[in-house]
Design a protein around this motif. Structure first.
Motif, PDB file in Angstrom:
ATOM      1  N   GLU A  20      32.164  38.087  28.400  1.00  0.00           N
ATOM      2  CA  GLU A  20      33.339  38.813  27.542  1.00  0.00           C
ATOM      3  C   GLU A  20      33.919  39.319  28.846  1.00  0.00           C
ATOM      4  OE1 GLU A  20      32.921  41.512  24.471  1.00  0.00           O
ATOM      5  OE2 GLU A  20      31.939  40.129  23.451  1.00  0.00           O
ATOM      6  N   LYS A  21      33.344  39.612  30.237  1.00  0.00           N
ATOM      7  CA  LYS A  21      34.231  39.965  31.854  1.00  0.00           C
ATOM      8  C   LYS A  21      35.168  38.756  31.940  1.00  0.00           C
ATOM      9  CE  LYS A  21      33.269  42.260  35.523  1.00  0.00           C
ATOM     10  NZ  LYS A  21      32.961  43.524  35.864  1.00  0.00           N
ATOM     11  N   LEU A  22      34.066  37.755  32.042  1.00  0.00           N
ATOM     12  CA  LEU A  22      35.126  36.973  32.419  1.00  0.00           C
ATOM     13  C   LEU A  22      36.367  36.282  32.090  1.00  0.00           C
ATOM     14  CD1 LEU A  22      31.709  34.348  32.873  1.00  0.00           C
ATOM     15  CD2 LEU A  22      32.854  35.570  34.858  1.00  0.00           C
ATOM     16  N   PHE A  23      36.230  36.578  30.374  1.00  0.00           N
ATOM     17  CA  PHE A  23      37.389  36.188  29.781  1.00  0.00           C
ATOM     18  C   PHE A  23      38.612  37.497  29.899  1.00  0.00           C
ATOM     19  CE2 PHE A  23      35.597  32.318  27.663  1.00  0.00           C
ATOM     20  CZ  PHE A  23      36.054  31.627  27.792  1.00  0.00           C
ATOM     21  N   VAL A  24      38.307  38.987  29.695  1.00  0.00           N
ATOM     22  CA  VAL A  24      38.911  39.343  29.428  1.00  0.00           C
ATOM     23  C   VAL A  24      39.301  40.019  30.824  1.00  0.00           C
ATOM     24  CG1 VAL A  24      38.664  42.412  28.986  1.00  0.00           C
ATOM     25  CG2 VAL A  24      37.766  40.837  27.408  1.00  0.00           C
ATOM     26  N   GLU A  25      38.139  40.519  31.698  1.00  0.00           N
ATOM     27  CA  GLU A  25      38.774  40.882  33.391  1.00  0.00           C
ATOM     28  C   GLU A  25      39.560  39.929  34.009  1.00  0.00           C
ATOM     29  OE1 GLU A  25      36.994  43.638  35.202  1.00  0.00           O
ATOM     30  OE2 GLU A  25      35.441  44.116  33.718  1.00  0.00           O
ATOM     31  N   GLY A  26      38.961  38.193  34.086  1.00  0.00           N
ATOM     32  CA  GLY A  26      39.891  37.008  34.773  1.00  0.00           C
ATOM     33  C   GLY A  26      41.016  37.194  33.827  1.00  0.00           C
ATOM     34  N   GLY A  27      41.182  36.707  32.499  1.00  0.00           N
ATOM     35  CA  GLY A  27      42.200  36.776  31.652  1.00  0.00           C
ATOM     36  C   GLY A  27      43.408  37.407  32.308  1.00  0.00           C
ATOM     37  N   MET A  28      43.252  38.677  31.910  1.00  0.00           N
ATOM     38  CA  MET A  28      44.151  39.753  32.988  1.00  0.00           C
ATOM     39  C   MET A  28      44.825  39.577  34.508  1.00  0.00           C
ATOM     40  SD  MET A  28      44.944  41.283  30.609  1.00  0.00           S
ATOM     41  CE  MET A  28      45.469  43.709  30.306  1.00  0.00           C
ATOM     42  N   ARG A  29      43.287  39.232  35.081  1.00  0.00           N
ATOM     43  CA  ARG A  29      44.021  39.114  36.477  1.00  0.00           C
ATOM     44  C   ARG A  29      43.950  38.343  37.547  1.00  0.00           C
ATOM     45  NH1 ARG A  29      39.086  43.594  38.616  1.00  0.00           N
ATOM     46  NH2 ARG A  29      40.162  45.774  37.026  1.00  0.00           N
ATOM     47  N   LEU A  30      43.621  36.887  36.541  1.00  0.00           N
ATOM     48  CA  LEU A  30      43.471  35.373  36.943  1.00  0.00           C
ATOM     49  C   LEU A  30      44.622  34.507  36.180  1.00  0.00           C
ATOM     50  CD1 LEU A  30      42.228  33.762  39.321  1.00  0.00           C
ATOM     51  CD2 LEU A  30      40.284  32.562  38.009  1.00  0.00           C
ATOM     52  N   GLY A  31      43.908  34.287  34.886  1.00  0.00           N
ATOM     53  CA  GLY A  31      45.210  33.052  34.488  1.00  0.00           C
ATOM     54  C   GLY A  31      44.580  31.463  34.001  1.00  0.00           C
ATOM     55  N   ILE A  32      45.446  31.668  33.587  1.00  0.00           N
ATOM     56  CA  ILE A  32      45.199  29.585  33.507  1.00  0.00           C
ATOM     57  C   ILE A  32      46.160  29.029  34.464  1.00  0.00           C
ATOM     58  CG2 ILE A  32      43.091  29.652  32.152  1.00  0.00           C
ATOM     59  CD1 ILE A  32      45.825  28.665  29.438  1.00  0.00           C
ATOM     60  N   GLY A  33      46.174  27.995  34.459  1.00  0.00           N
ATOM     61  CA  GLY A  33      47.480  27.574  34.586  1.00  0.00           C
ATOM     62  C   GLY A  33      47.464  27.210  36.778  1.00  0.00           C
ATOM     63  N   THR A  34      49.013  26.296  36.826  1.00  0.00           N
ATOM     64  CA  THR A  34      49.157  26.532  37.883  1.00  0.00           C
ATOM     65  C   THR A  34      49.598  28.029  38.901  1.00  0.00           C
ATOM     66  OG1 THR A  34      49.262  24.838  40.670  1.00  0.00           O
ATOM     67  CG2 THR A  34      51.152  25.446  38.650  1.00  0.00           C
ATOM     68  N   PHE A  35      49.174  28.465  40.270  1.00  0.00           N
ATOM     69  CA  PHE A  35      49.607  29.062  40.790  1.00  0.00           C
ATOM     70  C   PHE A  35      49.379  31.053  39.635  1.00  0.00           C
ATOM     71  CE2 PHE A  35      54.546  32.269  42.324  1.00  0.00           C
ATOM     72  CZ  PHE A  35      52.821  32.222  43.768  1.00  0.00           C
ATOM     73  N   ARG A  36      48.206  30.539  39.711  1.00  0.00           N
ATOM     74  CA  ARG A  36      47.711  31.791  38.797  1.00  0.00           C
ATOM     75  C   ARG A  36      47.686  33.167  39.704  1.00  0.00           C
ATOM     76  NH1 ARG A  36      43.623  27.563  38.352  1.00  0.00           N
ATOM     77  NH2 ARG A  36      43.007  28.159  40.418  1.00  0.00           N
TER      78      ARG A  36
END
Length: 181
Positions: free
Chosen positions: A154-170
């Protein structure tokens, strides 16, 4: 799993070598009937990459992230292999770019940025960008692993989703909110 977009997504599908320049429409991932998709491998990379940006690398100390990334890679199954982007629970369909670089059907538009290489050398980038709103829904199976817990995932998805994201130029694009479906 449901990922709901907070920022636009940039696409830059790799052509297979570093010299081939693809036109913007070929930088998208398309399923039959021109449904815009994201390879499940990109989500797996978000959760497990060690040689590029990933959620474990962003969120955990250097002594821990490689173990977590390896555990995620070994213990995660994502399906389908190509995940359709959705808007209002319907697949987003690419219709083609007009002379201004806009696809009226999907809302995808061509954007131009300039990255700077070492020494300040300009590296122009032309890429398609999917605007908001967008969601991805997929099945994820987590196999038991002593180095993983649901809290870590959950931490990977929640915090990673808010800070990193998907696609290019994450980090600038592709940010999302996470929910178990």
């Amino acid at each position: 799993v449901t990922l709901s977009g907070l920022t636009e997504v940039l696409f830059d599908r790799y052509a297979g070598d570093n010299t081939t320049q693809l036109p913007p429409e070929q930088k998208l991932y398309l399923l039959p009937d021109n449904i815009v998709a994201l390879p499940a491998l990109n989500i797996l990379s978000f959760l497990s990459a060690v040689n590029t940006e990933s959620a474990p690398k962003l969120l955990f100390p250097s002594k821990d992230y490689k173990k977590i990334a390896a555990a995620m890679l070994a213990s995660t199954i994502i399906s389908p292999s190509a995940i359709p982007f959705l808007r209002d629970d319907k697949p987003i369909v690419f219709g083609g770019f007009d002379a201004d670089g806009l696809d009226a059907l999907s809302g995808i538009r061509v954007v131009r940025h300039v990255a700077r290489l070492a020494g300040g050398i300009p590296n122009p980038k032309i890429r398609p960008m999917l605007g908001l709103p967008w969601t991805l829904k997929f099945d994820m199976t987590l196999l038991a692993h002593p180095g993983l817990s649901l809290e870590i995932v959950e931490k990977l998805f929640v915090e990673g989703g808010m800070r990193l994201g998907i696609g290019t130029f994450r980090k600038a694009f592709g940010k999302f909110e996470f929910a178990w479906s």
